[in-house]
Design a protein around this motif. Structure first.
Motif, PDB file in Angstrom:
ATOM      1  N   HIS A  85       0.768  -1.021   0.050  1.00  0.00           N
ATOM      2  CA  HIS A  85       0.139  -0.049   0.000  1.00  0.00           C
ATOM      3  C   HIS A  85       0.846   1.119   0.096  1.00  0.00           C
ATOM      4  O   HIS A  85       0.508   2.222   0.698  1.00  0.00           O
ATOM      5  CB  HIS A  85      -0.913   0.005   1.169  1.00  0.00           C
ATOM      6  CG  HIS A  85      -1.955  -0.880   0.974  1.00  0.00           C
ATOM      7  ND1 HIS A  85      -2.029  -2.329   1.134  1.00  0.00           N
ATOM      8  CD2 HIS A  85      -3.231  -0.809   0.680  1.00  0.00           C
ATOM      9  CE1 HIS A  85      -3.084  -2.948   0.936  1.00  0.00           C
ATOM     10  NE2 HIS A  85      -3.869  -2.131   0.746  1.00  0.00           N
ATOM     11  N   ALA A  86       1.790   1.249  -0.990  1.00  0.00           N
ATOM     12  CA  ALA A  86       2.851   2.548  -1.303  1.00  0.00           C
ATOM     13  C   ALA A  86       2.037   3.552  -2.063  1.00  0.00           C
ATOM     14  O   ALA A  86       1.369   3.008  -2.891  1.00  0.00           O
ATOM     15  CB  ALA A  86       4.068   1.959  -1.738  1.00  0.00           C
ATOM     16  N   VAL A  87       2.213   4.840  -1.644  1.00  0.00           N
ATOM     17  CA  VAL A  87       1.406   5.854  -2.418  1.00  0.00           C
ATOM     18  C   VAL A  87       2.333   6.756  -2.637  1.00  0.00           C
ATOM     19  O   VAL A  87       3.357   7.151  -2.044  1.00  0.00           O
ATOM     20  CB  VAL A  87       0.279   6.242  -1.716  1.00  0.00           C
ATOM     21  CG1 VAL A  87      -0.883   5.262  -1.592  1.00  0.00           C
ATOM     22  CG2 VAL A  87       0.590   6.970  -0.543  1.00  0.00           C
ATOM     23  N   THR A  88       2.082   7.676  -3.734  1.00  0.00           N
ATOM     24  CA  THR A  88       2.943   9.016  -4.398  1.00  0.00           C
ATOM     25  C   THR A  88       2.241   9.986  -3.361  1.00  0.00           C
ATOM     26  O   THR A  88       1.197  10.036  -3.225  1.00  0.00           O
ATOM     27  CB  THR A  88       2.883   9.107  -5.754  1.00  0.00           C
ATOM     28  OG1 THR A  88       3.633  10.081  -5.773  1.00  0.00           O
ATOM     29  CG2 THR A  88       1.583   9.237  -6.315  1.00  0.00           C
ATOM     30  N   ASN A  89       2.977  10.987  -2.897  1.00  0.00           N
ATOM     31  CA  ASN A  89       2.632  12.210  -2.238  1.00  0.00           C
ATOM     32  C   ASN A  89       2.288  13.136  -3.266  1.00  0.00           C
ATOM     33  O   ASN A  89       1.733  14.501  -2.584  1.00  0.00           O
ATOM     34  CB  ASN A  89       3.510  12.796  -1.040  1.00  0.00           C
ATOM     35  CG  ASN A  89       3.771  11.625  -0.062  1.00  0.00           C
ATOM     36  OD1 ASN A  89       4.609  10.765  -0.256  1.00  0.00           O
ATOM     37  ND2 ASN A  89       2.791  11.346   0.819  1.00  0.00           N
ATOM     38  N   PRO A 346       1.472  -4.150   5.027  1.00  0.00           N
ATOM     39  CA  PRO A 346       0.118  -3.499   4.492  1.00  0.00           C
ATOM     40  C   PRO A 346       0.029  -2.064   4.944  1.00  0.00           C
ATOM     41  O   PRO A 346      -0.953  -1.371   4.344  1.00  0.00           O
ATOM     42  CB  PRO A 346      -0.805  -4.260   5.153  1.00  0.00           C
ATOM     43  CG  PRO A 346      -0.069  -4.717   6.474  1.00  0.00           C
ATOM     44  CD  PRO A 346       1.135  -4.888   6.270  1.00  0.00           C
ATOM     45  N   GLU A 347       0.994  -1.570   5.729  1.00  0.00           N
ATOM     46  CA  GLU A 347       0.770  -0.106   6.209  1.00  0.00           C
ATOM     47  C   GLU A 347       0.970   0.819   4.910  1.00  0.00           C
ATOM     48  O   GLU A 347       1.408   0.692   4.110  1.00  0.00           O
ATOM     49  CB  GLU A 347       1.813   0.166   7.174  1.00  0.00           C
ATOM     50  CG  GLU A 347       1.548  -0.225   8.783  1.00  0.00           C
ATOM     51  CD  GLU A 347       1.829  -2.073   8.940  1.00  0.00           C
ATOM     52  OE1 GLU A 347       1.299  -2.380   9.735  1.00  0.00           O
ATOM     53  OE2 GLU A 347       2.392  -2.300   7.802  1.00  0.00           O
ATOM     54  N   LEU A 348       0.263   1.808   5.022  1.00  0.00           N
ATOM     55  CA  LEU A 348       0.510   3.102   4.237  1.00  0.00           C
ATOM     56  C   LEU A 348       1.677   3.592   4.089  1.00  0.00           C
ATOM     57  O   LEU A 348       2.288   4.196   5.194  1.00  0.00           O
ATOM     58  CB  LEU A 348      -0.539   4.191   4.397  1.00  0.00           C
ATOM     59  CG  LEU A 348      -1.939   3.861   3.822  1.00  0.00           C
ATOM     60  CD1 LEU A 348      -3.051   4.953   4.207  1.00  0.00           C
ATOM     61  CD2 LEU A 348      -2.177   3.866   2.292  1.00  0.00           C
ATOM     62  N   ILE A 349       2.573   3.687   3.041  1.00  0.00           N
ATOM     63  CA  ILE A 349       3.827   3.993   2.905  1.00  0.00           C
ATOM     64  C   ILE A 349       3.962   5.389   1.917  1.00  0.00           C
ATOM     65  O   ILE A 349       3.194   4.928   0.928  1.00  0.00           O
ATOM     66  CB  ILE A 349       4.930   2.951   2.429  1.00  0.00           C
ATOM     67  CG1 ILE A 349       4.843   1.874   3.416  1.00  0.00           C
ATOM     68  CG2 ILE A 349       6.436   3.597   2.474  1.00  0.00           C
ATOM     69  CD1 ILE A 349       5.121   2.316   4.943  1.00  0.00           C
ATOM     70  N   GLY A 350       4.465   6.247   2.159  1.00  0.00           N
ATOM     71  CA  GLY A 350       4.541   7.413   1.180  1.00  0.00           C
ATOM     72  C   GLY A 350       5.788   7.559   0.367  1.00  0.00           C
ATOM     73  O   GLY A 350       7.060   6.886   1.097  1.00  0.00           O
ATOM     74  N   LEU A 351       6.137   7.732  -0.855  1.00  0.00           N
ATOM     75  CA  LEU A 351       7.365   8.065  -1.227  1.00  0.00           C
ATOM     76  C   LEU A 351       8.277   9.136  -0.313  1.00  0.00           C
ATOM     77  O   LEU A 351       9.426   8.965  -0.300  1.00  0.00           O
ATOM     78  CB  LEU A 351       7.205   8.909  -2.671  1.00  0.00           C
ATOM     79  CG  LEU A 351       6.477   8.126  -3.844  1.00  0.00           C
ATOM     80  CD1 LEU A 351       6.725   9.292  -5.139  1.00  0.00           C
ATOM     81  CD2 LEU A 351       7.118   6.873  -4.077  1.00  0.00           C
ATOM     82  N   ILE A 352       7.452   9.856   0.400  1.00  0.00           N
ATOM     83  CA  ILE A 352       8.344  10.804   1.352  1.00  0.00           C
ATOM     84  C   ILE A 352       9.218   9.957   2.356  1.00  0.00           C
ATOM     85  O   ILE A 352      10.006  10.441   3.101  1.00  0.00           O
ATOM     86  CB  ILE A 352       7.333  11.692   2.126  1.00  0.00           C
ATOM     87  CG1 ILE A 352       8.005  12.889   2.564  1.00  0.00           C
ATOM     88  CG2 ILE A 352       6.563  10.965   3.166  1.00  0.00           C
ATOM     89  CD1 ILE A 352       7.038  13.900   2.889  1.00  0.00           C
ATOM     90  N   ILE A 394      -1.825  13.793   0.248  1.00  0.00           N
ATOM     91  CA  ILE A 394      -1.449  13.877  -1.258  1.00  0.00           C
ATOM     92  C   ILE A 394      -1.662  15.236  -1.599  1.00  0.00           C
ATOM     93  O   ILE A 394      -2.560  16.024  -1.230  1.00  0.00           O
ATOM     94  CB  ILE A 394      -2.391  12.917  -1.874  1.00  0.00           C
ATOM     95  CG1 ILE A 394      -2.459  11.460  -1.355  1.00  0.00           C
ATOM     96  CG2 ILE A 394      -1.977  12.748  -3.490  1.00  0.00           C
ATOM     97  CD1 ILE A 394      -1.353  10.896  -1.233  1.00  0.00           C
ATOM     98  N   GLN A 395      -0.844  15.807  -2.177  1.00  0.00           N
ATOM     99  CA  GLN A 395      -0.923  17.242  -2.823  1.00  0.00           C
ATOM    100  C   GLN A 395      -1.141  16.910  -4.589  1.00  0.00           C
ATOM    101  O   GLN A 395      -0.628  16.330  -5.053  1.00  0.00           O
ATOM    102  CB  GLN A 395       0.125  18.081  -2.720  1.00  0.00           C
ATOM    103  CG  GLN A 395       0.450  18.354  -1.305  1.00  0.00           C
ATOM    104  CD  GLN A 395       1.926  19.115  -0.884  1.00  0.00           C
ATOM    105  OE1 GLN A 395       2.818  19.073  -1.703  1.00  0.00           O
ATOM    106  NE2 GLN A 395       1.714  19.947   0.172  1.00  0.00           N
ATOM    107  N   ILE A 396      -2.026  17.876  -4.826  1.00  0.00           N
ATOM    108  CA  ILE A 396      -2.234  17.800  -6.441  1.00  0.00           C
ATOM    109  C   ILE A 396      -2.015  19.061  -7.089  1.00  0.00           C
ATOM    110  O   ILE A 396      -2.502  20.028  -6.607  1.00  0.00           O
ATOM    111  CB  ILE A 396      -3.868  17.478  -6.686  1.00  0.00           C
ATOM    112  CG1 ILE A 396      -4.379  16.159  -5.842  1.00  0.00           C
ATOM    113  CG2 ILE A 396      -4.056  17.491  -8.146  1.00  0.00           C
ATOM    114  CD1 ILE A 396      -3.785  14.881  -6.473  1.00  0.00           C
TER     115      ILE A 396
END
Length: 484
Positions: A85-89, A346-352, A394-396
């Motif tokens: 569950h990695a996500v980009t910020n 499974p934890e949420l990981i950010g690119l940060i 998350i910034q858009i």
């Protein structure tokens, strides 16, 4: 009482420091027990392999796509850690890369949209590793220097001071999609001299350059960033381009459920996208084989990641730049010293979180100004997992000015409804809200529904805290009025 962001950050940093200290102490005691003087462990090499615009669900090990063909990436996941569950910020190329290398949010790095230059005052992953005795080397796409020639920038050659600490091998282009095509193009070396290729697929050409580097003698630990463009679209052709003959193998392949229900470009472009994915996987396997043949694999941390995903214009008139899973979820697979042993995290990981993780794994101090967390405690410490923040900001930009919070169960997004495309807004309006448990394909927007008002209020306050922690003023967030 709920924990604050700072208290969790302090706990996690303390946990990692204790673990690192224990490891160092244990190694020293082992050496002394053999009657030898204590010696510092050799620092691991680091290979960071980034494939641009690579959806998380196109990794076979993630088990959500039966048509994708990624045996080499799957093998890394089987040996090491798969952060599911990695996500980009920030779901667009340059801002996402700025987050990766500085562990700061894109609004802090100077690169909050494409074409801008990285703030030179910020410590970077490459710079910190070089200070610790590493060489820092780049092959492929950079995208963190000024791109507009009218502003003194370039899509091609990059000046040394604009390379974010990659001051050893440099064979790249600032925006390689504008200086090359799938079977011909140009990159530049550290002296600004052209390196051209023709009649060879771009992924293979960049892998050739990586092989040349890896097979040479190394007198110090190295950090190698392999930055592929594929499966990103070729900008002037408006679609991904697979190797010759590859797309034909993927006609009538699985269409992800989040795409199938919506109009977009996926009908025409998925076969090429699948072919690009296959090519990237073959390249990953080749790099891994070279590491084995050169006896480097045992002491090399290998990271496979992307900067953002791809929704094929189903959510807006872009390929990304939205808060949907198709935009923000990315593959993150790590193998090597400190990351061995099959484990799905499974934890949420950010690119940060990537840069502090790699510095901790290399035994290099993490700058106090960095805002991400090392993920190492999640691998071995059940208590640390309980304290993990498990939420990401998350910034858009570019498509709109927006902010979102992603938790395991919810996505809550707010947007500047004035139509502005600025760095930040003073006032946002609730825009999208998705229940990840009931609607993982995010087909039903719950923003404004009165039965979800209490949850929306809770997420709104959490989002405000994250925005402030990112260095922005606390905004006003107006309730959506789409439903009674």
């Amino acid at each position: 009482m709920p924990e604050t962001i700072e208290s969790r950050r302090s706990f996690l940093k303390g946990t990692v420091a204790t673990a690192v200290a224990a490891a160092v102490s244990g190694a020293a005691e082992a050496e002394q027990s053999k009657g030898a003087a204590a010696k510092p462990a050799s620092r691991p090499n680091i290979v960071l392999y980034l494939a641009d615009q690579f959806r998380s669900d196109f990794v076979g090990a993630n088990g959500r796509n039966s048509s994708t063909h990624t045996p080499n990436i799957d093998a890394i996941a089987a040996r090491g850690k798969n952060f599911t569950h990695a996500v980009t910020n920030q779901p667009v190329c340059a801002p996402a890369r700025s987050v990766i290398f500085t562990s700061r949010y894109a609004t802090e790095t100077g690169v909050w949209h494409n074409g801008l230059e990285l703030d030179k005052s910020l410590p970077t992953l490459a710079g910190e590793l070089r200070k610790a005795g590493y060489s820092a080397n780049l092959i492929g796409k950079w995208h963190l220097a000024l791109e507009n020639p009218a502003q003194g920038g370039s899509p091609g050659a990059v000046k040394a001071e604009d390379r974010g600490g990659f001051l050893d091998l440099w064979e790249g282009a600032n925006a390689i999609e504008n200086t090359s095509h799938p079977y011909e193009g140009t990159i530049w070396d550290r002296d600004g001299k052209e390196i051209t290729y023709k009649d060879e697929y771009r992924v293979d050409f960049l892998t050739d350059r990586a092989e040349k580097f890896l097979r040479q003698k190394h007198d110090k630990p190295f950090f190698l960033f392999i930055s592929q463009l594929e499966p990103h679209q070729q900008n002037d052709m408006h679609q991904p381009i697979a190797p010759k003959g590859a797309a034909a193998r993927y006609v009538n392949s699985v269409v992800p459920d989040d795409l199938r229900a919506l109009p977009g470009t996926w009908q025409a472009q998925l076969p090429d996208y699948y072919g690009c994915i296959e090519s990237i996987d073959t390249s990953v396997g080749r790099v891994r084989r070279i590491l084995e043949e050169e006896h480097l694999a045992e002491n090399t941390i290998f990271v496979f990641i992307s900067d953002h995903g791809c929704h094929f214009m189903t959510r807006n008139q872009e390929y990304k730049r939205s808060t949907h899973n198709s935009s923000i979820r990315v593959p993150l697979v790590i193998d090597g010293p400190g990351f061995r042993g099959t484990q799905q995290v499974p934890e949420l990981i950010g690119l940060i979180d990537l840069a502090p993780t790699l510095l901790e794994a290399a035994g290099v101090p993490v700058p106090s100004t960095w805002k991400g967390h090392s993920v190492l405690p999640l691998l071995n410490d059940p208590e640390a997992r309980q304290h993990w923040p498990n939420q990401q900001l998350i910034q858009i930009s570019e498509s709109m000015t927006g902010r979102a919070i992603r938790t395991p169960d919810w996505t809550y997004c707010v947007a500047d409804m004035s139509g502005g495309k600025e760095l930040a807004a003073k006032t946002y309006t609730e825009y999208q809200m998705y229940d990840q448990r009931a609607d993982p394909n995010e087909l039903v927007n719950l923003a404004g529904r009165k039965e979800y008002r209490e949850k929306a209020n809770e997420l709104r306050e959490q989002l405000k805290k994250l925005i402030v922690a990112a260095g922005e003023p606390e905004p006003e967030i107006v309730e959506a009025k789409l439903y009674p």
